[in-house]
Design an enzyme around this catalytic site. Structure first.
Site, PDB file in Angstrom:
ATOM      1  N   HIS A 165       7.165 -32.431 -25.139  1.00  0.00           N
ATOM      2  CA  HIS A 165       7.024 -33.201 -23.901  1.00  0.00           C
ATOM      3  C   HIS A 165       5.696 -32.952 -23.213  1.00  0.00           C
ATOM      4  O   HIS A 165       5.578 -33.185 -22.005  1.00  0.00           O
ATOM      5  CB  HIS A 165       8.215 -32.914 -22.977  1.00  0.00           C
ATOM      6  N   TRP A 212      -3.762  -1.879  -1.288  1.00  0.00           N
ATOM      7  CA  TRP A 212      -3.786  -3.122  -2.067  1.00  0.00           C
ATOM      8  C   TRP A 212      -4.055  -4.206  -1.044  1.00  0.00           C
ATOM      9  O   TRP A 212      -3.247  -4.462  -0.168  1.00  0.00           O
ATOM     10  CB  TRP A 212      -2.440  -3.335  -2.753  1.00  0.00           C
ATOM     11  N   GLU A 218      -0.256 -10.376 -17.600  1.00  0.00           N
ATOM     12  CA  GLU A 218      -0.535  -9.366 -16.568  1.00  0.00           C
ATOM     13  C   GLU A 218      -1.246  -8.141 -17.137  1.00  0.00           C
ATOM     14  O   GLU A 218      -1.989  -7.476 -16.420  1.00  0.00           O
ATOM     15  CB  GLU A 218       0.732  -8.962 -15.817  1.00  0.00           C
ATOM     16  N   ASN A 276       1.124   0.172   5.994  1.00  0.00           N
ATOM     17  CA  ASN A 276       1.507  -0.675   4.866  1.00  0.00           C
ATOM     18  C   ASN A 276       2.297  -1.836   5.443  1.00  0.00           C
ATOM     19  O   ASN A 276       3.263  -1.615   6.163  1.00  0.00           O
ATOM     20  CB  ASN A 276       2.377   0.130   3.882  1.00  0.00           C
ATOM     21  N   GLY A 277       1.889  -3.061   5.137  1.00  0.00           N
ATOM     22  CA  GLY A 277       2.608  -4.223   5.649  1.00  0.00           C
ATOM     23  C   GLY A 277       1.643  -5.238   6.231  1.00  0.00           C
ATOM     24  O   GLY A 277       0.435  -5.143   6.011  1.00  0.00           O
ATOM     25  N   LYS A 332       4.259 -10.556 -19.526  1.00  0.00           N
ATOM     26  CA  LYS A 332       3.716  -9.246 -19.893  1.00  0.00           C
ATOM     27  C   LYS A 332       2.308  -9.403 -20.467  1.00  0.00           C
ATOM     28  O   LYS A 332       1.410  -8.624 -20.164  1.00  0.00           O
ATOM     29  CB  LYS A 332       4.612  -8.553 -20.929  1.00  0.00           C
ATOM     30  N   CYS A 362       0.873  -1.170   0.000  1.00  0.00           N
ATOM     31  CA  CYS A 362       0.000   0.000   0.000  1.00  0.00           C
ATOM     32  C   CYS A 362       0.906   1.215   0.000  1.00  0.00           C
ATOM     33  O   CYS A 362       2.105   1.108   0.184  1.00  0.00           O
ATOM     34  CB  CYS A 362      -0.849   0.020   1.263  1.00  0.00           C
ATOM     35  N   LYS A 399       2.752  -2.363  -7.701  1.00  0.00           N
ATOM     36  CA  LYS A 399       4.112  -2.184  -8.213  1.00  0.00           C
ATOM     37  C   LYS A 399       5.158  -2.793  -7.298  1.00  0.00           C
ATOM     38  O   LYS A 399       6.136  -3.365  -7.740  1.00  0.00           O
ATOM     39  CB  LYS A 399       4.370  -0.686  -8.390  1.00  0.00           C
ATOM     40  N   ARG A 401       1.275   1.665  -5.978  1.00  0.00           N
ATOM     41  CA  ARG A 401       1.513   0.702  -4.905  1.00  0.00           C
ATOM     42  C   ARG A 401       0.251  -0.052  -4.511  1.00  0.00           C
ATOM     43  O   ARG A 401       0.293  -0.991  -3.705  1.00  0.00           O
ATOM     44  CB  ARG A 401       2.054   1.423  -3.671  1.00  0.00           C
ATOM     45  N   GLU A 430       9.326 -13.811 -20.236  1.00  0.00           N
ATOM     46  CA  GLU A 430       8.971 -12.413 -19.975  1.00  0.00           C
ATOM     47  C   GLU A 430       7.826 -11.957 -20.902  1.00  0.00           C
ATOM     48  O   GLU A 430       6.906 -11.260 -20.462  1.00  0.00           O
ATOM     49  CB  GLU A 430      10.220 -11.526 -20.164  1.00  0.00           C
TER      50      GLU A 430
HETATM   51  C1  F6R Z   1       6.056  -7.676 -13.914  1.00  0.00           C
HETATM   52  C2  F6R Z   1       6.555  -7.083 -12.687  1.00  0.00           C
HETATM   53  C3  F6R Z   1       6.837  -7.966 -11.535  1.00  0.00           C
HETATM   54  C4  F6R Z   1       8.130  -7.535 -10.824  1.00  0.00           C
HETATM   55  C5  F6R Z   1       8.307  -8.353  -9.543  1.00  0.00           C
HETATM   56  C6  F6R Z   1       9.617  -8.051  -8.854  1.00  0.00           C
HETATM   57  O1  F6R Z   1       5.867  -6.711 -14.898  1.00  0.00           O
HETATM   58  O2  F6R Z   1       6.727  -5.898 -12.595  1.00  0.00           O
HETATM   59  O3  F6R Z   1       6.900  -9.300 -11.914  1.00  0.00           O
HETATM   60  O4  F6R Z   1       9.202  -7.711 -11.686  1.00  0.00           O
HETATM   61  O5  F6R Z   1       7.244  -8.077  -8.670  1.00  0.00           O
HETATM   62  O6  F6R Z   1       9.703  -6.719  -8.483  1.00  0.00           O
HETATM   63  P1  F6R Z   1      11.073  -6.065  -8.093  1.00  0.00           P
HETATM   64  O7  F6R Z   1      11.947  -6.076  -9.287  1.00  0.00           O
HETATM   65  O8  F6R Z   1      10.710  -4.671  -7.659  1.00  0.00           O
HETATM   66  O9  F6R Z   1      11.657  -6.882  -6.985  1.00  0.00           O
END
Ligand code: F6R
Length: 608
Positions: free
Chosen positions: A507, A75, A491, A101-102, A488, A2, A603, A27, A484
């Protein structure tokens, strides 16, 4: 997961706090709220949904002249996204409000103790437990400050918390344990927040708070105290160099698009000051105090994990270092055989606050293994706690989906591999110079080709927007890119997608292929291309449609050929990565999804 903010100053506090929450929305954004004091009583306004819902509610209430307020954007961790679970939470006696937050891990046990003392609860949150615990403490402690510390000493887990009370109008208390909290020091005003952008338009002077610290702030003063002793701690104020413009959209429709297009600049910034004057060698003074590891364990989550998987290819082939790459949430609960101090753990994290990655760092420290942090956010927990940190220089990444941060991590991984290869003397200097020259040429190549790549993504994406599932296939250094690309797509557009090593299709997964299940193949012009082409043909034999990303001639027909600029060797990934990002961006935008704030995500994942 959050965002919190607290303000004590001379300006109207409520609009300022709401504005700050807007810059913290990355966040978490399932509910938001503010608390302030009106006529000696706490007033709390909160709303489910995005910040705009809170703003609409605030517009209905009479103007307030409060100059001190706290705010929260949520969040959900404990309790569903609902107004009753939104912050701020108040004590039963309405004397204390907090934002948090936490996760307080022992909240159930604390709650039972409070229930037996007559406290009641209207939400399912751990935060409501904490605020009532502080109120309980207030009955026995001489001051609010002591009651705050008394309660926090009993809370196990992670918190960044800010508190206000009509008992001390104009005063805020805040504390940090394993969750980010930064103090912003202005003239006649002071702030606390989960991240610097929350208050950056008003002050650039910041104090990074540490775990186990409490801060007391008013408009004209701030003091940091030790949670255990409540004795003052000496803290340094630091000046932030980047500005809000760097965190704005800069004319792009979404932060994500802007951040994809920033990658040429990011590569330039990553290389600045990192190459010898003749540009044939690497300068990474951060590595000088660390031995070259005999074995390297890379630990990260999500996109950062994919960057680590890609980096393994370079570290193994250039620097001849055996590398394992592991997801942090797995690593932390496994008996990882880190044998001696000649091993090294490298944690990769854009935010530097990811709870699992931070836990992995702590495990390595407990075993006396040096930890190298690769972080983007300056002063973040991982950056501060690692034995050494290399900053990845991507600048603030606002879009929830990580793009330019991965690019910056890859540049740094390439430089680290070259630096260690040089120290081990296992790599020809001419080859190193050639690689550095290619790296240096990447910004110009990308600047030239990104607009065309974007157009290509716009043209191809609508043709596949009806797909319910997608495969992403790659081999060798393209396999992490396939993972990756799939991440992308899922998500952002909520289309199911799986990244696979092409050779693994036979497989099992190939059973899924039919005319409604397209494949995105990374078919770059390297030694493995003939094998990737064979895998594509196998998909086509099952009526699967294929988009092939290629930088050379393809000897087989596919539904969509996507030509990208040719970059030699593993560095071809720098041209492929933006194509994957743009494809997902265009798919999500075409489908009308919230590109910068996909559902259910945040994020910075500061809880397990
Ligand atoms: C995907 C994404 C997440 C972060 C993951 C790690 O687009 O953003 O998968 O890569 O949550 O986050 P960090 O790099 O901040 O530890």
């Amino acid at each position: 997961m959050c965002g919190i903010i607290g303000y004590a100053g001379h300006r109207p506090a409520v609009p300022l706090v709401v504005e700050g929450l807007g810059r913290l929305e990355y966040r978490g954004y399932d509910s938001a709220g503010v608390a302030f004091i009106r006529e000696n009583a706490l007033e709390v306004v909160k709303a489910q949904g995005k910040l705009v819902c809170l703003e609409e509610k605030l517009a209905q209430i009479p103007n307030t002249v409060a100059t001190c307020a706290i705010g929260h954007t949520r969040w959900a961790t404990h309790g569903v996204p609902a107004e009753r679970n939104a912050h701020p939470h108040c004590s039963n006696n309405k004397q204390i409000a907090i934002v948090h937050n936490g996760i307080i891990e022992n909240f159930q046990e604390l709650k039972e103790g409070l229930l037996s003392k007559g406290h009641t609860f209207t939400s399912e949150t751990d935060t409501e437990v904490l605020v009532n615990l502080i109120a309980e403490g207030r009955k026995q402690c001489a001051t609010l400050q002591e009651a705050f510390a008394w309660a926090l000493r009993q809370a196990h887990g992670a918190y960044a918390v800010a508190l206000m009370s009509p008992e001390e109008p104009g005063v805020l208390y805040a504390a940090r344990m394993a969750a980010p909290l930064i103090l912003g020091s202005g003239v006649g005003e002071n702030y606390v927040a989960s991240d610097i952008p929350a208050f950056l338009p008003y002050t650039r002077n910041v104090v990074f708070l540490d775990d186990g610290e409490v801060v007391r702030l008013t408009a004209n003063s701030w003091e940091v105290l030790d949670l255990e002793t409540l004795k003052p701690c000496q803290k340094q104020c630091e000046a932030i160099q980047w500005d809000m413009q760097a965190a704005q959209k800069g004319g792009y429709r979404h932060f994500m698009l802007k951040e994809i297009f920033e990658q040429p600049r990011v590569i330039r910034d990553c290389l600045t000051g990192r190459l010898t004057p003749d540009r044939k060698g690497v300068l990474l003074p951060e590595l000088e105090t660390l031995p070259v590891p005999e074995r390297l364990h890379i630990v990260a989550c999500g996109t950062s994990y994919h960057a680590g998987l890609w980096g393994r290819h370079l570290l193994e082939s250039w620097a001849q270092i055996p590398v394992s790459v592991e997801i942090a949430s797995e690593f932390r609960y496994r008996e990882a055989l880190i044998l001696n101090e000649r091993d090294m753990v490298m944690v990769i994290s854009q935010s530097g606050e990811t709870a699992d990655t931070l836990a992995a760092l702590r495990i390595a420290q407990q075993r006396n293994v040096p930890v190298l942090g690769l972080c983007n956010v300056v002063g973040s927990s991982i950056a501060r706690d690692a034995s050494q940190v290399i900053y990845t220089q991507a600048g603030p990444e606002i879009s929830v989906a990580s793009t330019k941060a991965m690019c910056s991590q890859m540049v740094m991984l390439a430089l680290i591999a070259l630096a260690w290869a040089t120290r081990k003397d296992c790599f020809a200097s001419a080859q190193r110079a050639e690689i550095l020259q290619t790296l240096s040429s990447l910004p110009d190549i990308l600047e030239q080709h990104l607009p065309a790549m974007h157009k290509q993504a716009q043209a191809i994406a609508p043709r596949y927007a009806k797909a319910r599932s997608f495969f992403y296939l790659g081999r060798g250094h393209c396999f992490p890119l396939a993972l990756e690309g799939a991440l992308k797509l899922k998500e952002l557009s909520y289309i199911h997608a799986e990244g696979y090593a092409s050779g693994e299709m036979k497989h099992g997964p190939i059973a899924l292929i039919d005319s409604d299940f397209p494949t995105f193949a990374l078919a770059l012009n390297d030694a493995l291309l003939p094998k990737v082409q064979s895998n594509i043909v196998e998909v086509q034999a099952r009526q699967g449609q294929v988009v092939a990303l290629t930088d050379g001639p393809l000897s087989i027909p596919v539904d969509d050929v996507w030509q990208i600029p040719c970059v030699p060797g593993a560095l071809a990934a720098f041209a492929a990565l933006p194509a994957l990002q743009l494809f997902s961006y265009e798919m999500a935008d075409y489908l009308g999804k919230d590109v910068d704030q996909p559902r259910n995500l945040a994020k910075s994942v500061t809880v397990e």
